[in-house]
Design an enzyme around this catalytic site. Sequence first.
Site, PDB file in Angstrom:
ATOM      1  N   LYS D   7      51.259  38.023  37.830  1.00  0.00           N
ATOM      2  CA  LYS D   7      50.096  38.868  37.580  1.00  0.00           C
ATOM      3  C   LYS D   7      50.529  40.089  36.777  1.00  0.00           C
ATOM      4  O   LYS D   7      51.452  40.798  37.203  1.00  0.00           O
ATOM      5  CB  LYS D   7      49.457  39.338  38.897  1.00  0.00           C
ATOM      6  CG  LYS D   7      48.822  38.221  39.708  1.00  0.00           C
ATOM      7  CD  LYS D   7      48.136  38.781  40.951  1.00  0.00           C
ATOM      8  CE  LYS D   7      47.811  37.691  41.948  1.00  0.00           C
ATOM      9  NZ  LYS D   7      46.854  36.685  41.474  1.00  0.00           N
TER      10      LYS D   7
ATOM     11  N   MET F   1      53.215  47.144  36.039  1.00  0.00           N
ATOM     12  CA  MET F   1      53.385  46.901  37.468  1.00  0.00           C
ATOM     13  C   MET F   1      53.067  45.465  37.836  1.00  0.00           C
ATOM     14  O   MET F   1      52.122  45.202  38.560  1.00  0.00           O
ATOM     15  CB  MET F   1      52.500  47.838  38.254  1.00  0.00           C
ATOM     16  CG  MET F   1      51.087  47.940  37.743  1.00  0.00           C
ATOM     17  SD  MET F   1      50.287  49.373  38.452  1.00  0.00           S
ATOM     18  CE  MET F   1      51.446  50.630  37.917  1.00  0.00           C
ATOM     19  N   PRO F   2      53.881  44.561  37.319  1.00  0.00           N
ATOM     20  CA  PRO F   2      53.623  43.136  37.592  1.00  0.00           C
ATOM     21  C   PRO F   2      53.838  42.798  39.065  1.00  0.00           C
ATOM     22  O   PRO F   2      54.575  43.474  39.784  1.00  0.00           O
ATOM     23  CB  PRO F   2      54.666  42.414  36.733  1.00  0.00           C
ATOM     24  CG  PRO F   2      55.151  43.434  35.752  1.00  0.00           C
ATOM     25  CD  PRO F   2      55.027  44.759  36.435  1.00  0.00           C
ATOM     26  N   PHE F   3      53.158  41.719  39.464  1.00  0.00           N
ATOM     27  CA  PHE F   3      53.369  41.138  40.777  1.00  0.00           C
ATOM     28  C   PHE F   3      53.632  39.654  40.567  1.00  0.00           C
ATOM     29  O   PHE F   3      52.833  38.955  39.948  1.00  0.00           O
ATOM     30  CB  PHE F   3      52.153  41.331  41.679  1.00  0.00           C
ATOM     31  CG  PHE F   3      52.336  40.723  43.035  1.00  0.00           C
ATOM     32  CD1 PHE F   3      53.046  41.397  44.012  1.00  0.00           C
ATOM     33  CD2 PHE F   3      51.843  39.465  43.331  1.00  0.00           C
ATOM     34  CE1 PHE F   3      53.252  40.842  45.269  1.00  0.00           C
ATOM     35  CE2 PHE F   3      52.033  38.894  44.580  1.00  0.00           C
ATOM     36  CZ  PHE F   3      52.743  39.583  45.555  1.00  0.00           C
ATOM     37  N   PHE F  41      57.010  43.941  41.495  1.00  0.00           N
ATOM     38  CA  PHE F  41      57.185  43.393  42.846  1.00  0.00           C
ATOM     39  C   PHE F  41      57.295  41.875  42.761  1.00  0.00           C
ATOM     40  O   PHE F  41      56.623  41.243  41.959  1.00  0.00           O
ATOM     41  CB  PHE F  41      55.987  43.724  43.741  1.00  0.00           C
ATOM     42  CG  PHE F  41      55.870  45.160  44.143  1.00  0.00           C
ATOM     43  CD1 PHE F  41      56.811  46.102  43.774  1.00  0.00           C
ATOM     44  CD2 PHE F  41      54.775  45.587  44.909  1.00  0.00           C
ATOM     45  CE1 PHE F  41      56.686  47.431  44.159  1.00  0.00           C
ATOM     46  CE2 PHE F  41      54.647  46.905  45.292  1.00  0.00           C
ATOM     47  CZ  PHE F  41      55.598  47.831  44.918  1.00  0.00           C
TER      48      PHE F  41
END
Lengths: 69, 69, 69, 69, 69, 69
Positions: D7, F1-3, F41
Amino acid sequence: MPFVNIKVTREGVTAEQKAQLIEGVTTLLKDVLNKNPSTTFVVIDEVDLDNWGAGGLPVTEFRKRALNT
Amino acid sequence: MPFVNIKVTREGVTAEQKAQLIEGVTTLLKDVLNKNPSTTFVVIDEVDLDNWGAGGLPVTEFRKRALNT
Amino acid sequence: MPFVNIKVTREGVTAEQKAQLIEGVTTLLKDVLNKNPSTTFVVIDEVDLDNWGAGGLPVTEFRKRALNT
Amino acid sequence: MPFVNIKVTREGVTAEQKAQLIEGVTTLLKDVLNKNPSTTFVVIDEVDLDNWGAGGLPVTEFRKRALNT
Amino acid sequence: MPFVNIKVTREGVTAEQKAQLIEGVTTLLKDVLNKNPSTTFVVIDEVDLDNWGAGGLPVTEFRKRALNT
Amino acid sequence: MPFVNIKVTREGVTAEQKAQLIEGVTTLLKDVLNKNPSTTFVVIDEVDLDNWGAGGLPVTEFRKRALNT
């Protein structure tokens, strides 16, 4: 109260087909696990072809080289 | 460093409402679990009505028959 | 009929704290979007520390070096 | 047969960059866990900025106040 | 190459029932969307009762008060 | 801010291998999209073999019949 997420490539899935997926998976959960359909939720994610990878390649390229999926 | 995913039907959620959800859930995690807000991530997914099922039906149909959600 | 998934590290979250998270996020969705609590589902995932990464490191290591999260 | 979901915020990620992510993560799973690339799937979700929160704020606001991410 | 995630409460689902869910949903995707079973993946998550909420309550409490799900 | 969420079968992945996955995918996101590692994260889900299906079969059975994955 199951929750089911179905991810497929975005390739013209119709509203009728989506309804069939929703009905089918809800019935499956009732038949196999006796889950109440009224509290079974289904979410279908349609993923752009560029955003889906298999075999280390975007899916369009993967299909050309390997499988007819 | 919690990660929260909120899925709702796509029905005109405003940027202000999204900001309220983000703030609210981040504060909740701080209050209940003492999680640091600066490393709490929230992702909101808006799901088309045809793509959400309940009771074995697309949500629009489900609502007609059953609940006002 | 929202669906919320909360991922936190597995560090002794109590049943009482889980109940507070469930209640809090359900109330938030009612307050902000007028969602019916009876069709709001919440799933909490507790993730082992080795399985959560931040800053390119497992979280235990990340915390030592950087933040008190 | 790993499944990887990445994501990121929706900010003009190109098809070429997506292909690099798909190739990179598939190779990583082969190198570290000896996973067969042909059965490794990757799905990239691009999330609108209003729909991503950090620090209790929508990401645009968060970035202004805190970090250059 | 669909990916399906089924979340249910952890209440003694047997290996045989899991196999039935896997077979059923794979067949459904073949029948409705002509998806190749060999590239259809299914992951079943079993969620502890304390970690699943509905109606603002942990599911055990929710069931007592409201529905037989 | 990748997940990033990585799902693999639960088959003895070591803490060292998990650390390599976390480092590798974080570096990949920095290299390809210039994402800040400190806000990237990664969550690794290890899925029991009975709970993962492919080709309409639990993965153990699928492997016997088809692929060495």
